[in-house]
Write a protein that holds these residues in place. Structure first.
Motif, PDB file in Angstrom:
ATOM      1  N   THR A  40     113.636-107.924  -7.875  1.00 54.07           N
ATOM      2  CA  THR A  40     111.993-107.726  -7.229  1.00 54.07           C
ATOM      3  C   THR A  40     111.753-109.012  -6.443  1.00 54.07           C
ATOM      4  OG1 THR A  40     109.940-107.079  -8.397  1.00 54.07           O
ATOM      5  CG2 THR A  40     111.074-108.660  -9.572  1.00 54.07           C
TER       6      THR A  40
ATOM      7  N   ALA B 153     108.463 -99.278 -12.191  1.00 53.95           N
ATOM      8  CA  ALA B 153     106.903-100.029 -12.208  1.00 53.95           C
ATOM      9  C   ALA B 153     106.455-100.815 -13.619  1.00 53.95           C
ATOM     10  CB  ALA B 153     106.352 -99.265 -10.992  1.00 53.95           C
TER      11      ALA B 153
ATOM     12  N   SER C  71     103.878-106.843  -4.537  1.00 54.22           N
ATOM     13  CA  SER C  71     103.031-106.900  -3.078  1.00 54.22           C
ATOM     14  C   SER C  71     103.108-107.911  -2.545  1.00 54.22           C
ATOM     15  CB  SER C  71     101.578-105.608  -2.563  1.00 54.22           C
ATOM     16  OG  SER C  71     100.373-106.633  -3.204  1.00 54.22           O
TER      17      SER C  71
ATOM     18  N   ALA D  80     105.806 -95.731  -5.023  1.00 54.84           N
ATOM     19  CA  ALA D  80     105.525 -97.167  -5.359  1.00 54.84           C
ATOM     20  C   ALA D  80     106.729 -97.816  -5.007  1.00 54.84           C
ATOM     21  CB  ALA D  80     105.279 -97.232  -6.791  1.00 54.84           C
ATOM     22  N   LEU D  81     106.464 -99.241  -4.618  1.00 50.94           N
ATOM     23  CA  LEU D  81     107.283-100.237  -4.350  1.00 50.94           C
ATOM     24  C   LEU D  81     108.585-100.388  -5.283  1.00 50.94           C
ATOM     25  CD1 LEU D  81     107.215-102.208  -1.305  1.00 50.94           C
ATOM     26  CD2 LEU D  81     106.487-103.966  -2.925  1.00 50.94           C
ATOM     27  N   LEU D  82     108.124-100.170  -6.541  1.00 48.95           N
ATOM     28  CA  LEU D  82     109.275-100.762  -7.255  1.00 48.95           C
ATOM     29  C   LEU D  82     109.518 -99.557  -8.168  1.00 48.95           C
ATOM     30  CD1 LEU D  82     107.158-103.490  -9.597  1.00 48.95           C
ATOM     31  CD2 LEU D  82     109.060-103.818  -8.191  1.00 48.95           C
TER      32      LEU D  82
ATOM     33  N   GLU E  89     102.854-103.784  -9.516  1.00 49.17           N
ATOM     34  CA  GLU E  89     102.695-103.636  -8.172  1.00 49.17           C
ATOM     35  C   GLU E  89     102.124-104.628  -6.948  1.00 49.17           C
ATOM     36  OE1 GLU E  89     104.607-100.970  -6.200  1.00 49.17           O
ATOM     37  OE2 GLU E  89     105.428-100.085  -7.495  1.00 49.17           O
TER      38      GLU E  89
ATOM     39  N   TYR F 290      97.356 -96.736  -9.156  1.00 48.06           N
ATOM     40  CA  TYR F 290      98.550 -95.729  -9.113  1.00 48.06           C
ATOM     41  C   TYR F 290      98.754 -95.241  -9.971  1.00 48.06           C
ATOM     42  CZ  TYR F 290     102.888 -97.088 -10.669  1.00 48.06           C
ATOM     43  OH  TYR F 290     104.301 -96.590 -11.646  1.00 48.06           O
TER      44      TYR F 290
ATOM     45  N   GLY G   5     104.029 -92.666  -8.497  1.00 53.19           N
ATOM     46  CA  GLY G   5     105.248 -93.535  -9.708  1.00 53.19           C
ATOM     47  C   GLY G   5     105.643 -93.270 -10.406  1.00 53.19           C
TER      48      GLY G   5
ATOM     49  N   SER H 118     100.844 -92.367 -12.278  1.00 55.82           N
ATOM     50  CA  SER H 118     101.894 -92.394 -13.030  1.00 55.82           C
ATOM     51  C   SER H 118     102.250 -91.012 -13.836  1.00 55.82           C
ATOM     52  CB  SER H 118     102.310 -93.546 -14.507  1.00 55.82           C
ATOM     53  OG  SER H 118     103.236 -92.840 -15.205  1.00 55.82           O
TER      54      SER H 118
ATOM     55  N   LEU I 133      99.406 -94.938  -4.597  1.00 54.12           N
ATOM     56  CA  LEU I 133     100.555 -94.799  -5.108  1.00 54.12           C
ATOM     57  C   LEU I 133     101.385 -94.047  -5.900  1.00 54.12           C
ATOM     58  CD1 LEU I 133     101.640 -98.980  -5.591  1.00 54.12           C
ATOM     59  CD2 LEU I 133     101.390 -97.655  -3.342  1.00 54.12           C
TER      60      LEU I 133
END
Ligand SMILES: [Zn+2]
Length: 414
Positions: A2, A383, A219, A377-379, A215, A228, A342, A230, A340
């Protein structure tokens, strides 16, 4: 791996504290400048940017080095003539943060160092055949032990832990986690018992909140305001506005799963009807055809969708539509342009996004001028666990003086 945690940059040039009793404020001021610097920063530079005297800087840097919060990293020229100076940077050894997460499809553990870099991550799939709090937390304690053992050779010491749980948390008490059938469970105390040999301070927080923080950190300032979402057996949201997590009065904001989508719709266990959760949770998408034993709900859904299973594709379409309707209300109210997806939704995003977007474009007033971005989501599904570990370590980054105060002196450590 990460990206590193984003530095908590000094807001403006802060004045050095003049009184001896404010010694710790000066230490935090110096540490913040080392955190925020994009290069190894010398003692001379630190004196210049903080306005502190050179002997004060020398003393503070000694303390930070002894506590393994900073490290000497080669030489820097300060942009001036003369001999190069020793640069200082945040240490990637020393204190580390542990993150633990109870996901719909299993348990996760990870460790980040003080620079915010992910050093270890592990995931154990589970279907929660025995969802009793003591069983789940004992399993997590074993994962914590394994994670700590995995980094044993790296000169890192886990000093703080955060547990992410799928439900509202009230001062450490998990008020409700329907996925596990928990109500008013003191998960922090149970985990402290199970990890007693580690002697870690443990914080418990809602997983969507922690994932949103994960996130935000990951970022690097590119995301400042976002929702976000979930997805899992329940649906939660973490809302970040102007770089700050919007927790609400008790930390309970973002119960997106119980936003009404169809007022006369399906009954919800919460007592209402037509809640988003009754259309877009994993159970709702699976419908009358649950995941086969030993298979996680996500895997069952993705396998069926990939093979063109008509009932699953129709359920995913309905879930995306319901999600878009619920999000539209939120976006109309909050003036946010990024969503996002997630948790399990990160894995299902390709089947949910188009229908959700269709509803958002139709229902959010401002999309003609500011299109809404909705993306995984990026992760990904990690996340929350990464956000938990970063939140743990951020306590030391925000309050290094408090941390050092509670450490044994270098002499007693030796
Ligand atoms: Zn409900």
């Amino acid at each position: 791996m990460t990206p590193p945690i984003r530095p908590s940059s000094p807001q403006q040039r802060e004045e050095p504290a003049r009184q001896e009793s404010l010694r710790s404020l000066n230490l935090e001021l110096v540490f913040r400048h080392i955190l925020a610097a994009d290069h190894p920063i010398s003692r001379t530079e630190l004196a210049a940017v903080t306005g502190l005297t050179r002997p004060t800087i020398t003393r503070i840097v000694e303390e930070l080095l002894a506590g393994q919060l900073v490290t000497e990293a080669g030489y820097t020229h300060d942009g001036r003539a003369g001999r190069p100076r020793v640069g200082l940077t945040v240490s990637d050894k020393g204190p580390a943060g542990l993150g633990l997460d109870i996901r719909a499809d299993g348990l996760a553990a990870c460790i980040v160092d003080l620079t915010g870099t992910l050093r270890h991550i592990a995931f154990t799939p589970t279907t929660y055949a025995d969802p009793a709090a003591s069983t789940v937390l004992a399993d997590l304690a074993r994962m914590a032990d394994a994670a700590i053992e995995a980094i044993a050779a790296e000169d890192l010491t886990v000093v703080t832990a955060t547990l992410a749980v799928p439900g509202p948390v009230d001062a450490g008490l998990v008020r409700s986690a329907p996925v596990l059938g928990w109500r008013n469970v003191d998960a922090g105390a149970l985990l402290r018992d199970a990890t007693g040999h580690l002697d870690l301070p443990i914080t418990v927080d809602n997983e969507a909140n922690l994932a949103a923080l994960g996130e935000l950190y990951a970022s690097h300032n590119t995301l400042n305001s976002f929702v976000y979402v979930s997805g899992g057996l329940g649906i939660g949201a973490g809302i970040v506005l102007d770089g700050q997590l919007m927790r609400g009065m008790r930390g309970w904001s973002g119960e997106l799963g119980h936003v009404t989508v169809y007022p006369d719709g399906r009954p919800c266990p919460c007592g209402s009807s037509g809640c988003l959760q009754t259309y877009a949770s994993l159970d709702a998408i699976l419908g009358d055809d649950p995941a086969p034993p030993g298979t996680t709900p996500e895997n069952a859904i993705t396998t069926r969708a990939e093979t063109g299973h008509p009932t699953t594709l129709a359920a995913l379409e309905a879930a995306g539509t319901a999600l878009g309707i619920a999000l539209s209300d939120m976006l109309n109210i909050l003036d946010i342009d990024t969503v996002l997806l997630g948790g399990s939704f990160a894995l299902l995003a390709s089947w949910l996004t188009d229908n959700a977007k269709q509803q958002i474009n139709r229902r959010v007033l401002t999309t003609d001028w500011a299109p809404i971005s909705i993306r995984p989501a990026l992760l990904g599904p990690d996340a929350a666990v990464i956000g938990a570990a970063l939140t743990s370590i951020d306590q030391i980054r925000q309050h290094p003086a408090t941390w050092l105060l509670h450490q044994p002196t270098p002499a007693s450590r030796a």
